[in-house]
Each structure stands twice: as C-alpha cells, then as structure tokens.
Design an enzyme around this catalytic site. Structure first.
Site, short mmCIF file in Angstrom:
data_model
loop_
_atom_site.label_atom_id
_atom_site.label_comp_id
_atom_site.label_asym_id
_atom_site.label_seq_id
_atom_site.Cartn_x
_atom_site.Cartn_y
_atom_site.Cartn_z
N GLN A 104 10.79 0.56 -7.85
CA GLN A 104 11.82 1.59 -8.44
C GLN A 104 12.91 1.70 -7.76
O GLN A 104 13.04 1.33 -6.42
CB GLN A 104 10.73 2.86 -8.18
CG GLN A 104 11.66 3.84 -9.21
CD GLN A 104 10.58 4.96 -9.38
OE1 GLN A 104 9.60 5.11 -8.75
NE2 GLN A 104 11.20 6.10 -9.87
N SER A 137 6.33 -1.18 -3.12
CA SER A 137 6.01 -0.04 -3.75
C SER A 137 5.29 -0.34 -5.02
O SER A 137 4.23 -0.96 -5.10
CB SER A 137 6.88 1.16 -3.66
OG SER A 137 6.48 2.29 -4.07
N LEU A 138 5.75 0.27 -6.19
CA LEU A 138 5.50 -0.15 -7.46
C LEU A 138 5.32 -1.53 -7.59
O LEU A 138 4.35 -2.32 -8.27
CB LEU A 138 6.74 0.31 -8.14
CG LEU A 138 6.67 -0.48 -9.69
CD1 LEU A 138 5.54 -0.20 -10.62
CD2 LEU A 138 8.07 -0.06 -10.25
N ARG A 196 0.89 6.04 -13.07
CA ARG A 196 1.19 6.43 -11.89
C ARG A 196 2.47 7.06 -11.71
O ARG A 196 2.68 8.19 -10.96
CB ARG A 196 1.38 5.11 -11.03
CG ARG A 196 1.86 5.07 -9.48
CD ARG A 196 2.08 3.74 -9.01
NE ARG A 196 2.48 3.68 -7.61
CZ ARG A 196 3.78 3.43 -7.17
NH1 ARG A 196 4.83 3.52 -8.01
NH2 ARG A 196 3.93 3.31 -5.82
N HIS A 249 5.61 8.46 -1.33
CA HIS A 249 5.26 8.04 -0.23
C HIS A 249 5.00 9.08 0.76
O HIS A 249 5.56 8.83 2.05
CB HIS A 249 5.74 6.85 0.19
CG HIS A 249 5.87 5.84 -0.91
ND1 HIS A 249 4.71 4.94 -1.32
CD2 HIS A 249 6.82 5.17 -1.53
CE1 HIS A 249 4.96 4.39 -2.15
NE2 HIS A 249 6.25 4.19 -2.43
N GLN A 307 -1.40 4.00 -1.11
CA GLN A 307 -0.04 3.89 -1.20
C GLN A 307 0.97 5.12 -1.25
O GLN A 307 2.06 5.16 -0.63
CB GLN A 307 0.20 2.63 -2.08
CG GLN A 307 1.54 2.22 -1.91
CD GLN A 307 1.81 1.35 -3.25
OE1 GLN A 307 2.23 2.16 -4.27
NE2 GLN A 307 2.10 0.13 -3.35
#
Length: 312
Positions: free
Chosen positions: A11, A97-98, A122, A206, A255
């Site tokens: 992202q 991440s994503l 998500r 996070h 995560q």
C-alpha cells in the site's frame, strides 16, 4: 544465471491512472482488470484509471488496486516466452505487507481471485478498525532501530506507539495512537532523525490497534483454499521462507498486528546469494529500498508498458 527473487509492492504504491497504459497495451492486462471488476462487483478498473484520488486511496480500494496491477503485469509476463523465463527464474517470492498476498498468488499458494477477495476484505476491516480509535503512522529516516526505539519509548505514556515497518536500514515507520505518534515524531527529531514525515494512511497499520481487523480477517483466511506453492514465500512477520500452507495462512493473520520485517527479509535473501530482484507492480519503491541493502544486486522494476518491451 542470476539467483532471482520476485518482489511485490504494498500500500502506498497506488496512483491515479495506474494500469490504464497496461490495459491499453496488453490484452492480458485488460483481462485482469475486467476480471477484478467482476469478482469484486465494483468498478475497480475505473477508479484505478480515472480516480478520483480520494477514492483510490481508501484502504479497501487501494489494496485490491495494487494487487490487480501486480497481477496484470504478472499475466503479461506469462503471455510471452521471455516473460515466462523470467518468472521461472524466480526461486522465491516476497511482498511488502499487502504485497505478500500478490507473492502468494504468484507462487501458487492461492488463486489470484481468492487473493483479490481477501485483500478487499482486509482493506475494509483495517479501515473500520481505524475508526475505533484515532491513529496514524509516520516515517522516520536516519536513526538505527535501537536508537529509534529508545527515542520514542517515552511517547508510549500517551498511547500505543510501535515500530511497525522496518523498510530498510535507517528507514522505519512508526504506528499508533495520534497523540503518541505526534510526540514520537518530536522525540525522533530531537534524537537526530534526518527526515520525519507523517504517512497518508487511515490509521495504525501493523500495530495492536489492528486487532479487531485481525480477528475478522482470520476467519476469511481460514476459509480460503491454500496449496503448497511452487516456490517459497518470505513472510513479513519473521523474514522466514515457507511453503507450508498452514504457516502461510498464519503469517497473513499475524501480519496485521505485528511489525513488517522487510529490511531483514531482503538482507536474508542477499545473504543467501540472491543477486537479482524483480519488482512486479506499480512504482519503484522496493527497488529504491533495496539500494540500502543490496547495492550491487540487479534491480528491475516492471510496472509500465515500456518496462515490459524487453519481454515481448
């Protein structure tokens, strides 16, 4: 032959117009965006191609948008002999991440359709978790991890404040409640940080503040079919490579509330002899981060039609 890792952005890589040139230049890319619209029952391609920026930047839109763009590039590569050869050279996949969802789909751990639906959920769950308590993130550049941790520790008297994204040596994003992060930014500056910048995100990704999202997403991930991937996937949560579907699922759940160990992940790949890193998707952020870790490694960013000409 180089030892190749396939990387997928996260992202923040989104921009208005993303994917439009790909869809116009390659039928395989056009088909991906059309399928995304159908799978989500939402005009994702229109928002990607035309905006408005405020809509594209919504967490539940930007996340599937970035995955769709990455997958469009991946499908274009798969459609040519040279492109398939590049993909086949990849011995491991990783995503920021994503981007871990993109990496899992590319490795064959799950279908790209399932990945798209998961990241849409998500993003929605993360967005809704952000409403519960005002929170934010900030990027801190120029302090090593231990010095930054010591500098921001007093800010925790004002609320949650964690080191959330270890993006590169000396480049870390902090995450937490707004009063705590605002104080942490001041403390980091006083400690000698070279650059401090608030991030344009909906909230404290996070961090423990994403626990409501984690609980909801865990059910969706549990219900999704995972297979043993053809190559290993490096997890954000521990920088470890795995091909175990149960572990891969657990990593995605964890995560949301624990730090992203991207710098450690890249360093481990360098230590294992990886010397070619191929960034698949929008932007060149991952290639830029790699300059701090793998200065001599080959870095290739593939996100625009011109980037893909060599693989026609």
């Amino acid at each position: 032959m180089p030892k190749t890792a396939l990387l997928f952005p996260g992202q923040g890589a989104q921009f208005v117009g993303m994917g439009k040139d790909l869809a116009e230049a390659f039928p395989a890319a056009k088909a991906v965006f059309a399928q995304a619209d159908k799978l989500l029952d939402f005009p994702l391609s229109r928002v990607c191609f035309e905006g408005p920026e405020a809509d594209l930047n919504k967490t539940d839109v930007s996340q599937p948008a970035i995955l769709a763009h990455s997958w469009a590039v991946f499908e274009v590569l798969k459609s040519t002999e040279k492109g398939r050869a590049l993909i086949d050279r990849g011995l491991v996949a990783a995503g920021l991440s994503l981007g871990e969802y993109s990496a899992l789909a590319a490795a064959g751990a799950m279908s790209w359709a399932d990945a798209l639906k998961l990241v849409r959920a998500r993003g929605r769950y993360m967005q809704e978790a952000c409403v519960i308590k005002p929170s934010t993130m900030a990027s801190i550049v120029g302090l090593d991890d231990d010095k930054l941790e010591a500098a921001v520790a007093p800010a925790r008297a004002l609320g949650v404040c964690v080191l959330a994204n270890f993006n590169a040596p000396g480049q870390v994003a902090i995450s937490g409640e707004k009063p705590a992060i605002e104080e942490a930014m001041k403390l980091a500056k006083a400690a000698g940080a070279k650059l401090i910048a608030p991030l344009a995100v909906a909230g404290a990704f996070h961090s423990p503040l994403m626990e409501p999202a984690r609980e909801r997403l865990a059910k969706e991930i549990d219900a999704t079919k995972f297979s043993v991937p053809r190559i290993g996937v490096v997890a954000n949560v521990d920088a470890a490579e795995s091909r175990d579907p149960a572990v891969l699922k657990q990593n995605l759940v964890r995560q949301l509330t624990v730090p992203v160990l991207w710098a450690k992940s890249m360093q481990k790949l360098v230590d294992q002899g990886y010397d070619e890193f191929v960034e698949i998707g929008p932007g060149t952020v991952l290639a830029g981060l790699l300059k701090r870790t793998a200065k001599t490694a080959a870095r290739l960013s593939l996100g625009k039609p011109d980037d893909l000409k060599a693989f026609a």
